[in-house]
Enzyme design. Structure first.
Site, mmCIF file in Angstrom:
data_model
loop_
_atom_site.group_PDB
_atom_site.id
_atom_site.type_symbol
_atom_site.label_atom_id
_atom_site.label_comp_id
_atom_site.label_asym_id
_atom_site.label_seq_id
_atom_site.Cartn_x
_atom_site.Cartn_y
_atom_site.Cartn_z
ATOM 1 C CG ASN A 115 -5.166 16.007 10.834
ATOM 2 O OD1 ASN A 115 -5.122 15.148 10.990
ATOM 3 N ND2 ASN A 115 -6.186 16.707 9.997
ATOM 4 C CD GLU A 153 -5.799 7.330 5.607
ATOM 5 O OE1 GLU A 153 -5.894 8.485 6.921
ATOM 6 O OE2 GLU A 153 -6.819 7.583 5.246
ATOM 7 C CB CYS A 174 -6.289 15.008 5.007
ATOM 8 S SG CYS A 174 -7.398 14.098 5.868
HETATM 9 P P1 NAP Z 1 4.041 15.106 8.970
HETATM 10 O O1 NAP Z 1 4.650 16.294 9.273
HETATM 11 O O2 NAP Z 1 4.414 14.089 7.456
HETATM 12 O O3 NAP Z 1 3.991 13.707 10.293
HETATM 13 C C1 NAP Z 1 2.898 12.847 10.484
HETATM 14 C C2 NAP Z 1 3.677 11.528 11.099
HETATM 15 O O4 NAP Z 1 4.521 11.479 10.562
HETATM 16 C C3 NAP Z 1 4.299 11.873 12.495
HETATM 17 O O5 NAP Z 1 3.754 11.036 13.501
HETATM 18 C C4 NAP Z 1 5.579 12.095 12.183
HETATM 19 O O6 NAP Z 1 6.472 12.884 13.615
HETATM 20 C C5 NAP Z 1 6.144 11.331 11.586
HETATM 21 N N1 NAP Z 1 7.518 11.286 10.912
HETATM 22 C C6 NAP Z 1 8.078 12.580 10.486
HETATM 23 N N2 NAP Z 1 8.686 12.041 9.706
HETATM 24 C C7 NAP Z 1 9.232 10.599 9.767
HETATM 25 C C8 NAP Z 1 9.681 9.673 8.798
HETATM 26 N N3 NAP Z 1 11.036 9.842 8.400
HETATM 27 N N4 NAP Z 1 10.166 8.642 9.450
HETATM 28 C C9 NAP Z 1 8.498 8.070 9.877
HETATM 29 N N5 NAP Z 1 7.594 8.893 10.313
HETATM 30 C C10 NAP Z 1 7.100 10.018 9.866
HETATM 31 O O7 NAP Z 1 2.440 15.486 8.980
HETATM 32 P P2 NAP Z 1 1.458 15.875 9.962
HETATM 33 O O8 NAP Z 1 2.034 17.862 10.193
HETATM 34 O O9 NAP Z 1 1.485 15.617 11.018
HETATM 35 O O10 NAP Z 1 0.006 16.248 9.773
HETATM 36 C C11 NAP Z 1 -0.617 16.920 8.717
HETATM 37 C C12 NAP Z 1 -0.225 16.426 6.948
HETATM 38 O O11 NAP Z 1 -0.446 15.442 7.182
HETATM 39 C C13 NAP Z 1 -0.686 17.079 5.985
HETATM 40 O O12 NAP Z 1 -0.242 16.720 4.033
HETATM 41 C C14 NAP Z 1 -2.120 17.033 5.764
HETATM 42 O O13 NAP Z 1 -3.195 16.868 4.863
HETATM 43 C C15 NAP Z 1 -1.732 14.505 5.800
HETATM 44 N N6 NAP Z 1 -2.792 14.187 6.178
HETATM 45 C C16 NAP Z 1 -3.392 13.533 6.095
HETATM 46 C C17 NAP Z 1 -4.979 12.226 6.244
HETATM 47 C C18 NAP Z 1 -5.513 11.492 4.676
HETATM 48 O O14 NAP Z 1 -6.005 10.711 5.318
HETATM 49 N N7 NAP Z 1 -5.043 11.679 3.378
HETATM 50 C C19 NAP Z 1 -5.135 13.094 7.222
HETATM 51 C C20 NAP Z 1 -4.684 13.499 8.259
HETATM 52 C C21 NAP Z 1 -3.291 13.952 7.472
HETATM 53 P P3 NAP Z 1 6.960 14.303 13.974
HETATM 54 O O15 NAP Z 1 5.680 14.044 14.523
HETATM 55 O O16 NAP Z 1 7.114 12.806 15.323
HETATM 56 O O17 NAP Z 1 7.686 14.248 12.972
HETATM 57 O O1 G3H Z 2 -7.429 14.785 8.241
HETATM 58 C C1 G3H Z 2 -7.887 14.548 7.281
HETATM 59 C C2 G3H Z 2 -9.120 13.314 8.214
HETATM 60 O O2 G3H Z 2 -9.268 12.448 7.676
HETATM 61 C C3 G3H Z 2 -10.478 14.668 7.700
HETATM 62 O O3 G3H Z 2 -11.313 13.819 7.747
HETATM 63 O O4 G3H Z 2 -12.995 14.813 6.710
HETATM 64 O O5 G3H Z 2 -13.507 14.644 9.057
HETATM 65 O O6 G3H Z 2 -12.369 15.792 8.758
HETATM 66 P P1 G3H Z 2 -12.533 14.968 8.240
#
Ligand code: NAP
Ligand code: G3H
Length: 483
Positions: free
Chosen positions: A162, A258, A292
């Site tokens: 994202n 995160e 997030c």
């Molecule tokens: P995701 O599906 O968990 O993917 C995140 C990363 O992990 C991608 O690079 C993915 O690669 C990789 N990955 C997948 N399987 C893995 C494994 N077995 N080992 C290591 N890495 C692996 O998350 P997303 O859909 O990209 O992002 C959305 C989620 O992220 C939401 O839940 C959001 O809340 C959270 N998020 C949290 C924050 C925060 O700061 N707290 C910020 C942004 C997003 P691939 O793409 O190749 O599968």
């Molecule tokens: O998606 C997670 C990002 O850390 C959120 O950043 O609050 O600036 O949109 P933001």
């Protein structure tokens, strides 16, 4: 929309200072979330190449850590400048790849350049300390401990889709300035934007081996990277399920994560409802709720619920919906699976008696902004993270009930509290189990030098510029025994 010239370009991965095709011979098609086309291909990097990249990183890291902080700073400043020069190109890639508006994509690039520059400035003000032995009972004055911070070695940075540039650089910049080398694995949907960001770093002339871009599906190479004995620290941002798997697989390696969230907006009876509604709408629906920190549920006092809901409904119905290319707020979700998931949450709530006030319409991956009233705690939408443009309203009878529901979540990223009573705001904030609490504002990450953390299922460790540098270094103690 006419396909751009770079539409089907095959991108290489980057290892030991060279752009390469993978010997696996395999590439991954990157589809746009809103255009009916493949916008690029990335390499499916093999395990052998992962080994080679990590080995190169280790060799390069020793010389990198030996450079003066001023020398490392110069490379990072150049990187920030290159990003600014390339902002139009990178922003267009972000838009096409993850469906963010061009204006927001540009903001992301510029925010990243600012992040990098601030990181350099922060590192330049980090100093160690010294301690005399006789501060401890029985200790000798002739012992002097010099405590410094040193790099950890090779940092594995894994980022989500994202914010494909900002959240990647938020790991890479602190790692590099502290003297680490980096293995960067971008989200596959986000890898084109990540590649452009690394092109900017390459243009800055970074020595070979310090940054290595490994593309490939997490399901194929994720575990291999995480379990690799050559990795000295992992900085991960992504979903809670992926993060939990990663925490189980990695062993004896410092980990900062995160993860997901279910940020509540608690609206007290005494809140300025107009202000609260504005913050809630922008918090919940910008970039279709794919943040997030998006507000993902409203816990409102029943005495003001009708009025708040009325205002929210007007604002939701005024949101612009459609292609990111036209600057819309609500845009198609990243993929069909995500849209199916959000639709399932809405259907479940409706089936269990919630009132869907507006939205609940779908065209492909585009889910119209949806407001759902009278949600109760039996419904999935009360607890699950949609990562989409849907906002459930839960009516509460007291502050205590709101805090209880807020804290019952498996997540603990941020909470917003809307009230005119600052004493009450602090009293509630002290009971809330989230990493941060926002008073009279939407939940959000920035400014990027603030500590940023999630508790419970929302993460471990702390990011935010200074904290990220700390997490990628360790203390080293040298004791001088004076004669
Ligand atoms: P995701 O599906 O968990 O993917 C995140 C990363 O992990 C991608 O690079 C993915 O690669 C990789 N990955 C997948 N399987 C893995 C494994 N077995 N080992 C290591 N890495 C692996 O998350 P997303 O859909 O990209 O992002 C959305 C989620 O992220 C939401 O839940 C959001 O809340 C959270 N998020 C949290 C924050 C925060 O700061 N707290 C910020 C942004 C997003 P691939 O793409 O190749 O599968
Ligand atoms: O998606 C997670 C990002 O850390 C959120 O950043 O609050 O600036 O949109 P933001």
């Amino acid at each position: 929309m006419t396909p751009s010239i770079v539409a089907t370009r095959e991108y290489k991965f980057f290892m030991d200072g060279e752009w390469r095709e993978s010997r696996s011979g395999e590439t991954i098609d990157i589809h746009s979330p809103y255009l009916p086309e493949v916008i690029g291909k990335v390499q499916a990097v093999s395990r052998v190449e992962v080994d080679e990249a990590i080995e190169a990183a280790h060799l390069a890291q020793i010389k990198w850590a030996d450079k003066s902080l001023q020398e490392r700073s110069a490379y990072l400043y150049k990187w920030a400048d290159e990003l600014v020069h390339m902002q139009d190109e990178i922003a267009e890639t972000i838009m096409k790849e993850v469906g963010k508006t061009l204006a927001d994509a540009k903001k992301e690039v510029v925010r990243t350049a600012d992040f990098i520059r601030y990181t350099v400035g922060e590192a330049q003000h980090i100093n160690g300390e010294s301690m005399r032995g006789d501060n401890f009972p029985g200790g000798s004055k002739s012992k002097l401990a010099i405590v410094e911070r040193v790099p950890l070695g090779v940092v594995l940075a894994i980022s989500p889709f994202n914010y494909p540039v900002n959240l990647s650089a938020a790991k890479i910049a602190p790692a590099l300035i502290a003297g680490n080398a980096v293995i960067f694995k971008p989200a596959t949907q986000g890898a084109l934007s990540g590649t452009k960001m690394i092109q900017a770093l390459h243009k800055a002339g970074l020595p070979n081996g310090i940054i290595n871009l490994i593309t490939g599906r997490g399901s194929d190479i994720g575990d291999y990277l995480v379990e690799h004995p050559g990795i000295n620290m992992i900085s991960f941002t992504g979903g809670t399920k992926t993060g939990k798997n990663l925490a189980k697989k990695s062993a004896m390696v410092p980990l900062v994560m995160e993860l997901g969230g279910k940020d509540p907006a608690i609206v007290r009876e005494d809140a300025d409802l107009y202000e609260a509604a504005n913050h809630i709408i922008s918090g919940a629906f910008s970039y279709s709720g794919q943040r997030c920190t998006a507000i993902k549920r409203v816990l409102v006092h029943e005495n003001v619920a009708d009025e708040l809901v009325k205002q929210l409904r007007v604002e939701v119905e005024n949101l612009t919906v459609g292609s990111p290319e036209d600057g819309n707020t609500v845009v198609p979700l990243i993929d069909t699976k995500s849209a199916d998931f959000v639709e399932g949450l809405i259907k479940d709530a409706a089936r269990q008696g919630a009132e869907v006030l507006t939205g609940n319409k779908r065209e492909g991956n585009l889910i119209y902004p949806t407001l759902i009233d009278y949600v109760n705690t039996e419904m999935r939408i009360a607890w699950e993270e949609p990562f989409g443009p849907v906002l459930p309203i839960i009516r509460c009878t007291s502050d205590e009930e709101a805090v209880n529901i807020a804290n019952k979540s498996e997540y603990g990223l941020q909470t917003s509290i809307f009230t005119r009573d600052i004493n009450k705001a602090f009293a509630l904030a002290s009971k809330i189990e989230t990493g941060s609490v926002q008073i009279n504002g939407r939940s959000e990450r920035g400014p990027d030098h603030f500590p940023f953390l999630g508790v419970k299922g929302s993460g471990m460790g702390v990011q935010g510029i200074r904290k990220s540098i700390d997490s990628m270094t360790r203390e080293k103690v040298i004791v001088l025994n004076l004669s």
